[in-house]
Structure formats: C-alpha cells, structure tokens
Design an enzyme around this catalytic site. Structure first.
Site, mmCIF file in Angstrom:
data_model
loop_
_atom_site.group_PDB
_atom_site.id
_atom_site.type_symbol
_atom_site.label_atom_id
_atom_site.label_comp_id
_atom_site.label_asym_id
_atom_site.label_seq_id
_atom_site.Cartn_x
_atom_site.Cartn_y
_atom_site.Cartn_z
ATOM 1 N N HIS A 1 44.673 36.621 39.370
ATOM 2 C CA HIS A 1 43.603 37.591 39.505
ATOM 3 C C HIS A 1 42.347 37.111 38.778
ATOM 4 O O HIS A 1 42.362 36.899 37.570
ATOM 5 C CB HIS A 1 44.061 38.932 38.928
ATOM 6 C CG HIS A 1 45.149 39.566 39.737
ATOM 7 N ND1 HIS A 1 44.946 40.698 40.474
ATOM 8 C CD2 HIS A 1 46.452 39.209 39.940
ATOM 9 C CE1 HIS A 1 46.073 41.027 41.099
ATOM 10 N NE2 HIS A 1 46.996 40.130 40.785
ATOM 11 N N GLU B 1 40.530 46.278 43.519
ATOM 12 C CA GLU B 1 39.725 47.484 43.706
ATOM 13 C C GLU B 1 39.005 47.919 42.439
ATOM 14 O O GLU B 1 38.117 48.761 42.498
ATOM 15 C CB GLU B 1 40.585 48.631 44.253
ATOM 16 C CG GLU B 1 41.639 49.137 43.317
ATOM 17 C CD GLU B 1 42.560 50.166 43.961
ATOM 18 O OE1 GLU B 1 42.950 51.107 43.261
ATOM 19 O OE2 GLU B 1 42.887 50.034 45.154
ATOM 20 N N HIS B 2 39.363 47.349 41.305
ATOM 21 C CA HIS B 2 38.721 47.739 40.050
ATOM 22 C C HIS B 2 37.429 46.979 39.783
ATOM 23 O O HIS B 2 36.473 47.547 39.259
ATOM 24 C CB HIS B 2 39.685 47.553 38.876
ATOM 25 C CG HIS B 2 40.916 48.382 39.011
ATOM 26 N ND1 HIS B 2 42.182 47.878 38.819
ATOM 27 C CD2 HIS B 2 41.080 49.686 39.342
ATOM 28 C CE1 HIS B 2 43.067 48.838 39.026
ATOM 29 N NE2 HIS B 2 42.425 49.940 39.340
#
Length: 179
Positions: free
Chosen positions: A140, A72-73
């Site tokens: 990530h 979400e960042h």
C-alpha cells in the site's frame, strides 16, 4: 473532474499555464476514470454468461492475478496479487472471468479487507460453489510514501467460504497450493 484536478494542481502552488501542465487536468481526469472503471461494471456484465456445466468437484485455483487499486482513505495505489479458488458444484466459471471479477472490485476506491470479501462472495454467488477461498497480498502506497513510510510491509487478507471455512483439509490444500 478536469476542473477539480486543475484546482488541486493550483492548490499545491503550480502554474497551470506551465508547458508540462497545460493538458494535465484532462489527462488526470481520464486516468482517474480508468482507475475507477469498476463502478461502471456489474457482476452480470463481467461474467457474461460464461458458466459451463461440469461434473468436476475438485478445486479450481487461479493464482497470482495482479491487481491495482486505490485506497479509499488516501486515494493512493495499492498493488498486489490475488489468489482465487473454488470447488465447483455443477458449474465452472470461464477462466478470464475470475480475473475480470478481481479487476471490477479492484478498480474502485477500496480497502483490501472489503475487496477480498467482495470477490469471494461474488464467485460464490455466480458459481454456486461448495466453497470459495480468496487471498490477497498487496503493498500500500499510503503506508510506503507517507505516514510510517515502511517499504517492505505486505498486507495479506483472506476470505474462506463453505468448504474452505469448514473443512480443514480443503483449507490446507488451498494454502499449500498458494504458497
């Protein structure tokens, strides 16, 4: 959303009239809708009454459920696997529903820490289990492609509820089955 992608493509200096980009805003919008389809799902719809009476009170484990999510960042992907275990208390959940619950939360803008808790809380809510354990291991892209650019970092998160939190032997059994 199509117009937003067109604006982004133009903002990076590309020509939307270029042969390879003419349909890209529409394709990107369709892809993004697919990648965030978890917002269109509810827990009740996903479970779809696939709860079955059972006198089993031993651990049920589904291991290595692959997941794909967007951080979400930075809205970049994180990719990994999820391990879900629970101790039934009168009901068992249809096997595919566990993977579908993982997907429902993964297909939203997320952080891994929250997703781990959401999955555990949902399994507990749906099954009324005596305990639930969830572990997620993921890489990530926001850390691999930008920022610190570390290629081998794997984030592991866990959430232990009920017997998995309070009973050391239950926790140990889960951790040994996952490793």
């Amino acid at each position: 959303m199509k117009e937003a992608f067109a604006s982004i493509i133009e903002a990076v200096g590309e020509d939307l009239e270029r042969d390879g980009l003419q349909d890209t805003p529409e394709r990107a919008a369709k892809a993004f809708n697919y990648l965030t389809r978890g917002y269109q799902q509810t827990l009740d719809e996903v479970v779809n009454n696939a709860l079955f009476d059972s006198d089993n009170s031993e651990m049920v484990l589904v291991k290595d459920i692959e997941l794909y999510s967007l951080c979400e960042h930075h809205m970049l992907p994180f990719i990994g696997k999820c391990h879900v275990a629970y101790i039934p208390s009168g009901k068992v959940l249809g096997l595919s529903k566990i993977a579908r619950i993982v997907d429902m939360y993964a297909r939203r803008l997320q952080i891994q820490e929250n997703m781990t808790k959401q999955i555990a809380d949902s399994i507990m809510e749906v099954t009324g289990a005596a305990g639930v354990g969830v572990i997620i291991e993921a890489q990530h892209m926001c850390m691999m492609m930008r920022g610190v650019e570390k290629q081998n970092g794997v984030m592991k998160t866990s959430m232990m509820l009920g017997l998995f939190r309070n009973n050391p032997s239950t926790r140990a059994e889960f951790l040994s089955l996952v490793s």
